[in-house]
Design a protein around this motif. Structure first.
Motif, PDB file in Angstrom:
ATOM      1  N   LEU A  96       2.371   6.579   4.693  1.00 59.02           N
ATOM      2  CA  LEU A  96       2.778   5.030   5.275  1.00 59.02           C
ATOM      3  C   LEU A  96       3.100   4.050   4.258  1.00 59.02           C
ATOM      4  O   LEU A  96       4.555   4.137   3.717  1.00 59.02           O
ATOM      5  N   ILE A  97       2.683   4.283   2.852  1.00 54.87           N
ATOM      6  CA  ILE A  97       2.801   3.647   1.473  1.00 54.87           C
ATOM      7  C   ILE A  97       4.099   4.477   1.154  1.00 54.87           C
ATOM      8  O   ILE A  97       5.642   3.507   1.328  1.00 54.87           O
ATOM      9  N   GLU A  98       4.517   5.302   0.730  1.00 53.07           N
ATOM     10  CA  GLU A  98       5.635   6.143   0.984  1.00 53.07           C
ATOM     11  C   GLU A  98       6.454   6.316   1.482  1.00 53.07           C
ATOM     12  O   GLU A  98       7.950   5.740   1.430  1.00 53.07           O
ATOM     13  N   ARG A  99       6.813   6.545   2.700  1.00 60.15           N
ATOM     14  CA  ARG A  99       7.565   5.885   3.982  1.00 60.15           C
ATOM     15  C   ARG A  99       8.186   4.762   4.058  1.00 60.15           C
ATOM     16  O   ARG A  99       9.514   3.791   4.084  1.00 60.15           O
ATOM     17  N   ALA A 102      -4.581  -1.159   3.128  1.00 63.86           N
ATOM     18  CA  ALA A 102      -3.423  -0.718   1.996  1.00 63.86           C
ATOM     19  C   ALA A 102      -3.968  -1.198   1.231  1.00 63.86           C
ATOM     20  O   ALA A 102      -3.566  -0.949   0.182  1.00 63.86           O
ATOM     21  N   TYR A 103      -4.677  -2.096   0.801  1.00 70.79           N
ATOM     22  CA  TYR A 103      -5.131  -2.444  -0.181  1.00 70.79           C
ATOM     23  C   TYR A 103      -5.497  -1.259  -1.308  1.00 70.79           C
ATOM     24  O   TYR A 103      -4.993  -1.131  -2.347  1.00 70.79           O
ATOM     25  N   MET A 119       4.947  -4.305   4.906  1.00 69.48           N
ATOM     26  CA  MET A 119       4.115  -3.717   5.654  1.00 69.48           C
ATOM     27  C   MET A 119       4.077  -3.570   6.694  1.00 69.48           C
ATOM     28  O   MET A 119       3.670  -2.379   7.840  1.00 69.48           O
ATOM     29  N   GLN A 120       2.663  -4.625   7.427  1.00 68.49           N
ATOM     30  CA  GLN A 120       2.105  -4.221   8.774  1.00 68.49           C
ATOM     31  C   GLN A 120       3.435  -4.759   9.593  1.00 68.49           C
ATOM     32  O   GLN A 120       4.083  -4.435  10.527  1.00 68.49           O
ATOM     33  N   ARG A 127      -5.845   2.593  10.165  1.00 70.74           N
ATOM     34  CA  ARG A 127      -5.251   2.768   9.202  1.00 70.74           C
ATOM     35  C   ARG A 127      -4.500   3.274   7.931  1.00 70.74           C
ATOM     36  O   ARG A 127      -3.999   4.173   8.324  1.00 70.74           O
ATOM     37  N   VAL A 128      -4.191   2.554   7.040  1.00 71.65           N
ATOM     38  CA  VAL A 128      -2.607   3.206   6.252  1.00 71.65           C
ATOM     39  C   VAL A 128      -3.285   4.450   4.838  1.00 71.65           C
ATOM     40  O   VAL A 128      -4.099   4.099   4.595  1.00 71.65           O
TER      41      VAL A 128
END
Length: 581
Positions: free
Chosen positions: A491-494, A445-446, A475-476, A486-487
């Motif tokens: 996933l970030i966009e959603r 994620a980072y 987020m998690q 694994r991000v």
């Protein structure tokens, strides 16, 4: 004898692809100089160059193709250097070589096999000799021993004889590094590659005892630096020969001796060179940093390792975290670019420890400009460390590939690594207080979030009180447990687009989803059409080897980057803004 030395195929994850630095391997060009001084012929083979030239593909054909390329150089002896993260590649290439030419002597060295020399010799017959530790003193006698067939008098080697493992006494450590031969820089195509900055070995050894680090197990605890006269002479040579004026001084702890650093600064100051180094935050102060900057220092890498005071003690780093912001403040104020590196995934690490590390990173994102680089790595088990001594019998394997770990290319790669955890521990993990899924999620994620750049990331953090731990843990919690650990950019966009509008500012959502989501989509579409080889890019193609924008954004559009920048792509190519703004 004709000695072919094979460089590591060290791949780094840059976003959603692998990339690498094209640089001469300092240990190998030192050994070539030793070999040639003793009447042998040395040849350097760098597979990274071959990939960059399109001669090799990063797929299942790689190992055999590398072996064939090495054989075409008609070696009398082949020597590999290897790290734990890419030992699978070394192992497979050596096996193809031995299969094609059973009589070809194959030697292997480097930190990983030096520590695990008996295990490697016992389990993998493709290697005839393991060279332990620094090899400059032992190489000439080893080559003569291979010629005569008698290795008994060669110091610092491990080999098989009559079905027994023979381990000769270790050769004495070289204390005066000025006695090293002049590195054979001419064996690397510096001009053809177009290097504008180059690595130079500054010293060896680490006097500290961090539980996760194996540096001292290979180079010893005695801190050794080349003299300022010798070091500056090497810089002068590279400048005169190749026109290079920027240098990376390779030593994990360049500033342990402030007196030696001042001597170097006095010697190099009038040259006009730029240079960078690594340091502990408790081995610099404002006065020394100012002196380094005046002498041309442009960048410093600081290993912080954890933002938790409890974990600082447990991993024996013993860094006073009260130094963190003042040292960064001073470094940036002096117009030097710092990198702060953190690790998560320690077996003793608890939720609060991880949160403190994330929040140390988050506070830095809010406090400092883009001139600060912050890294967060997933802990890799290393041989020769206190951690492996304590937790080595609990190693587990899940196939996750992180940071520098080599990808699995042949069908049996993963099975081989899982079968030998005491050799491939770098690809395993320590089960600990926190679940493995959380460590993988946090680090990936980072990686995604950091490639937004500080400006966009600050907008995201604003919705979580500036706390990076709150952002990533939210987020998690939001993520479906059935999704992969694994991000990725999807996933970030959603996460951003589906969050309740009352919890996220309109500016933040439009900023991220408007500019970055399009860039993510472009990167994903391009990635699907490319091969693994086409997605591997040498770091010379990237901005400072990161693939991230480093120059300031256009002041006319503070909410979004210029559209000619690709903010987050699986192929990390930076396209600078060419508009009139």
């Amino acid at each position: 004898m004709r000695l072919v030395l094979v460089d590591n195929l060290l791949l780094e994850q840059g976003g959603w692809t692998h990339h690498f630095d094209l640089q001469p391997h300092l240990g190998l060009i030192s050994l070539i100089a030793v070999a040639e001084a003793n009447g042998h012929q040395g040849i350097l083979y760098d597979p990274k160059l071959a990939i960059a030239r399109g001669e090799l593909a990063l797929d299942a054909s790689l190992y055999m193709a590398m072996a064939e390329a090495i054989r075409r150089r008609k070696p009398d002896v082949v020597g590999f250097t290897t790290l734990g993260c890419n030992f699978i590649c070394t192992l497979k290439v050596a096996a193809y070589l031995k299969r094609a030419d059973p009589g070809l002597p194959i030697i292997v060295g480097g930190p990983h096999v030096s520590i695990l020399h008996r295990q490697v010799t016992e389990r993998f017959p493709q290697f005839d000799v393991v060279v332990r530790g620094e090899a400059e003193a032992s190489l000439p006698r080893l080559l003569e021993g291979l010629r005569s067939g008698n290795l008994d008098e060669v110091p610092g080697v491990t080999f098989r004889h009559d079905n027994e493992i023979v381990e000769t006494p270790q050769s004495p450590q070289l204390m005066d590094l000025d006695e090293l031969p002049w590195p054979a820089f001419d064996h690397y195509p510096i001009e053809q590659v177009g290097l504008r900055a180059i690595r130079v070995e500054a010293g060896r050894g680490c006097p500290f005892d961090c539980t996760f680090c194996s540096t001292a197990s290979f180079f010893g605890r005695r801190y050794r630096l080349k003299s300022s006269r010798r070091l500056v002479a090497e810089l002068d040579f590279l400048h005169a020969q190749y026109g290079i004026s920027e240098f990376a001084l390779m030593h994990d702890l360049f500033t342990v001796s402030k007196a030696k650093v001042r001597e170097f600064c006095d010697a190099v100051e009038d040259r006009g060179y730029g240079w960078r180094c690594s340091a502990r935050m408790d081995c610099v102060d404002a006065e020394l940093l100012a002196r380094m900057r005046a002498a041309g220092c442009q960048s410093i890498y600081y290993g912080v390792e954890t933002g938790s005071r409890r974990m600082q003690k447990i991993v024996s780093k013993h860094l006073d975290l009260d130094l963190y912001e003042p040292i960064l403040d001073t470094t940036i104020a002096l117009n030097m670019r710092p990198t702060a590196s953190f690790i998560t995934g320690y077996p003793e690490e608890e939720h609060e420890d991880q949160a403190q590390t994330l929040d140390a990173i988050g506070s830095s994102i809010g406090r400092y400009p883009e001139s600060l680089t912050i890294q967060l790595h997933l802990l890799t088990p290393e041989p020769g460390t206190a951690l492996i001594d304590q937790f080595g019998d609990r190693l587990a394997y899940d196939g996750h590939i992180s940071d520098f770990n080599f990808p699995t290319l042949e069908p049996d790669d993963a099975d081989l690594m899982a079968e030998h955890p005491q050799v491939f521990m770098n690809h395993h993990y320590y089960p600990g207080a926190l679940p493995r899924r959380q460590h993988v999620f946090v680090t990936s994620a980072y990686l995604c979030l950091s490639q937004l750049g500080f400006v966009l990331l600050r907008y995201l953090l604003a919705d979580f009180g500036g706390s990076l731990s709150r952002l990533i843990f939210a987020m998690q919690d939001w993520t479906d447990p059935s999704e992969p650990d694994r991000v990725d950019p999807d996933l970030i966009e959603r996460f951003i687009t589906r969050r309740d509008s009352g919890q996220m500012t309109i500016g933040c959502r439009s900023c991220v989803t408007g500019s970055c989501a399009r860039s993510w989509s472009e990167g994903r579409n391009e990635d699907r059409s490319g091969t693994a080889a086409s997605r591997a890019r040498p770091a010379s193609c990237l901005r400072r080897g990161t693939g991230l924008p480093t120059q300031p954004w256009c002041s006319r559009a503070p909410m979004r980057p210029p559209r000619s920048w690709i903010v987050l792509r699986r192929t990390p190519i930076q396209v600078p803004c060419r508009s009139s703004c």
